[in-house]
Design a protein around this motif. Sequence first.
Motif, mmCIF file in Angstrom:
data_model
loop_
_atom_site.group_PDB
_atom_site.id
_atom_site.type_symbol
_atom_site.label_atom_id
_atom_site.label_comp_id
_atom_site.label_asym_id
_atom_site.label_seq_id
_atom_site.Cartn_x
_atom_site.Cartn_y
_atom_site.Cartn_z
ATOM 1 N N VAL A 161 45.118 34.648 51.073
ATOM 2 C CA VAL A 161 44.823 36.021 51.479
ATOM 3 C C VAL A 161 44.233 36.806 50.317
ATOM 4 O O VAL A 161 43.211 37.479 50.451
ATOM 5 N N SER A 162 44.868 36.717 49.164
ATOM 6 C CA SER A 162 44.435 37.504 48.001
ATOM 7 C C SER A 162 43.009 37.181 47.581
ATOM 8 O O SER A 162 42.289 38.056 47.078
ATOM 9 N N SER A 163 42.583 35.933 47.790
ATOM 10 C CA SER A 163 41.244 35.520 47.359
ATOM 11 C C SER A 163 40.197 35.673 48.461
ATOM 12 O O SER A 163 39.012 35.384 48.230
ATOM 13 N N HIS A 164 40.592 36.133 49.640
ATOM 14 C CA HIS A 164 39.650 36.255 50.755
ATOM 15 C C HIS A 164 38.663 37.392 50.505
ATOM 16 O O HIS A 164 38.999 38.399 49.881
ATOM 17 N N ARG A 165 37.456 37.245 51.033
ATOM 18 C CA ARG A 165 36.409 38.244 50.804
ATOM 19 C C ARG A 165 36.754 39.606 51.417
ATOM 20 O O ARG A 165 36.158 40.625 51.059
ATOM 21 N N LEU A 166 37.725 39.646 52.334
ATOM 22 C CA LEU A 166 38.176 40.918 52.885
ATOM 23 C C LEU A 166 38.675 41.856 51.795
ATOM 24 O O LEU A 166 38.421 43.067 51.837
ATOM 25 N N ILE A 167 39.373 41.327 50.807
ATOM 26 C CA ILE A 167 40.141 42.135 49.862
ATOM 27 C C ILE A 167 39.242 42.758 48.797
ATOM 28 O O ILE A 167 38.539 42.062 48.063
ATOM 29 N N ASP A 168 39.288 44.091 48.716
ATOM 30 C CA ASP A 168 38.557 44.828 47.680
ATOM 31 C C ASP A 168 39.341 44.930 46.380
ATOM 32 O O ASP A 168 38.761 44.974 45.296
ATOM 33 N N ARG A 169 40.662 45.024 46.501
ATOM 34 C CA ARG A 169 41.492 45.254 45.313
ATOM 35 C C ARG A 169 42.872 44.652 45.517
ATOM 36 O O ARG A 169 43.426 44.709 46.616
ATOM 37 N N ILE A 170 43.407 44.093 44.451
ATOM 38 C CA ILE A 170 44.755 43.524 44.460
ATOM 39 C C ILE A 170 45.630 44.383 43.560
ATOM 40 O O ILE A 170 45.299 44.624 42.394
ATOM 41 N N VAL A 171 46.745 44.861 44.101
ATOM 42 C CA VAL A 171 47.739 45.598 43.323
ATOM 43 C C VAL A 171 48.953 44.687 43.173
ATOM 44 O O VAL A 171 49.569 44.289 44.169
ATOM 45 N N ARG A 172 49.266 44.364 41.928
ATOM 46 C CA ARG A 172 50.362 43.429 41.661
ATOM 47 C C ARG A 172 51.653 44.187 41.387
ATOM 48 O O ARG A 172 51.659 45.188 40.668
ATOM 49 N N MET A 173 52.744 43.670 41.985
ATOM 50 C CA MET A 173 54.044 44.312 41.852
ATOM 51 C C MET A 173 55.093 43.326 41.347
ATOM 52 O O MET A 173 55.030 42.127 41.617
ATOM 53 N N ARG A 174 56.041 43.885 40.599
ATOM 54 C CA ARG A 174 57.182 43.101 40.138
ATOM 55 C C ARG A 174 58.361 44.051 39.916
ATOM 56 O O ARG A 174 58.211 45.102 39.295
ATOM 57 N N ASP A 175 59.515 43.685 40.436
ATOM 58 C CA ASP A 175 60.735 44.480 40.235
ATOM 59 C C ASP A 175 60.541 45.942 40.612
ATOM 60 O O ASP A 175 61.046 46.845 39.922
ATOM 61 N N GLY A 176 59.817 46.181 41.698
ATOM 62 C CA GLY A 176 59.646 47.540 42.196
ATOM 63 C C GLY A 176 58.596 48.374 41.473
ATOM 64 O O GLY A 176 58.439 49.547 41.769
ATOM 65 N N ARG A 177 57.877 47.763 40.552
ATOM 66 C CA ARG A 177 56.880 48.484 39.775
ATOM 67 C C ARG A 177 55.486 47.884 39.980
ATOM 68 O O ARG A 177 55.359 46.668 40.214
ATOM 69 N N ILE A 178 54.486 48.704 39.856
ATOM 70 C CA ILE A 178 53.102 48.219 39.832
ATOM 71 C C ILE A 178 52.798 47.736 38.421
ATOM 72 O O ILE A 178 52.998 48.467 37.439
ATOM 73 N N ILE A 179 52.329 46.499 38.304
ATOM 74 C CA ILE A 179 52.037 45.937 36.995
ATOM 75 C C ILE A 179 50.552 45.652 36.798
ATOM 76 O O ILE A 179 50.139 45.187 35.750
ATOM 77 N N GLY A 180 49.739 45.955 37.819
ATOM 78 C CA GLY A 180 48.296 45.749 37.681
ATOM 79 C C GLY A 180 47.560 46.138 38.938
ATOM 80 O O GLY A 180 48.063 45.965 40.051
ATOM 81 N N GLY A 181 46.354 46.714 38.764
ATOM 82 C CA GLY A 181 45.493 47.019 39.890
ATOM 83 C C GLY A 181 45.714 48.369 40.519
ATOM 84 O O GLY A 181 45.183 48.646 41.602
ATOM 85 N N ALA A 182 46.477 49.258 39.879
ATOM 86 C CA ALA A 182 46.780 50.560 40.489
ATOM 87 C C ALA A 182 45.546 51.430 40.638
ATOM 88 O O ALA A 182 45.464 52.249 41.537
ATOM 89 N N THR A 183 44.555 51.249 39.780
ATOM 90 C CA THR A 183 43.325 52.016 39.875
ATOM 91 C C THR A 183 42.199 51.128 40.331
ATOM 92 O O THR A 183 42.114 49.951 39.950
ATOM 93 N N GLY A 184 41.317 51.691 41.180
ATOM 94 C CA GLY A 184 40.209 50.911 41.718
ATOM 95 C C GLY A 184 39.067 50.818 40.758
ATOM 96 O O GLY A 184 39.024 51.495 39.759
#
Length: 230
Positions: free
Chosen positions: A207-230
């Motif tokens: 899913v994450s690598s599909h051409r549909l996706i414009d941006r991936i926001v990564r989360m861990r332990d309830g926090r955003i760790i990457g991709g919060a800004t476009g």
Amino acid sequence: MPPIIKTQQVNKYYNRHRADEVRALADVSLTISQGEALALNGASGSGKTTLLSLIGGMARPTSGTVSILDKEVSRLPERFLADIRRQTFGFIFQQLNLIRDISVLENIQLPLYPSAIPIAEMNRRAEEILTRLDISTKARLKVSALSGGEQQRVAIARALINRPQIIIADEPTAHLDSSLAGELLEILSELNREGKTVVLATHDPFVSSHRLIDRIVRMRDGRIIGGATG
């Protein structure tokens, strides 16, 4: 594109001030643009499903704010929040949540019943979506008689019946083989090209690598760790 969804310093606790307190989200700030297709990515327990539930108005933050189309919705009375959910969002759930012993048509029309839409219009909308998703011949069948792929299409049709601006999908490919997962993502891609915002939670690399996706926001332990800004 202008923002359609915005969270600011959102925290979500369960069992607050008890021995088993859990902080499911920690200071999450995220802006999603209109027409964007965004994937929340992370392992089980990372907070992505909780964040989806807050964005979609199915839960409220313990602190912080959630805004839809520049209107803060996180403190609205439930009757107003329910109207926003119904008018703005289409939900595709991991477990589908279809009622197996009623017809496809009845399942699809369920989100319309709180409204004053005439039955004729309900039928017209449902028939239009069923035709688009190539399951119009199944309208009178019970859901229990359908294949897994057909049931997935019914769930998508139900999500579209209110003509939502935003589609929210929680682990939509979790129980699908690669062929059905590909079909689902192609349908979501077509809807996104038509201008619908798509926000989904997934830990599936397909899913994450599909051409549909414009941006991936990564989360861990309830926090955003990457991709919060476009």
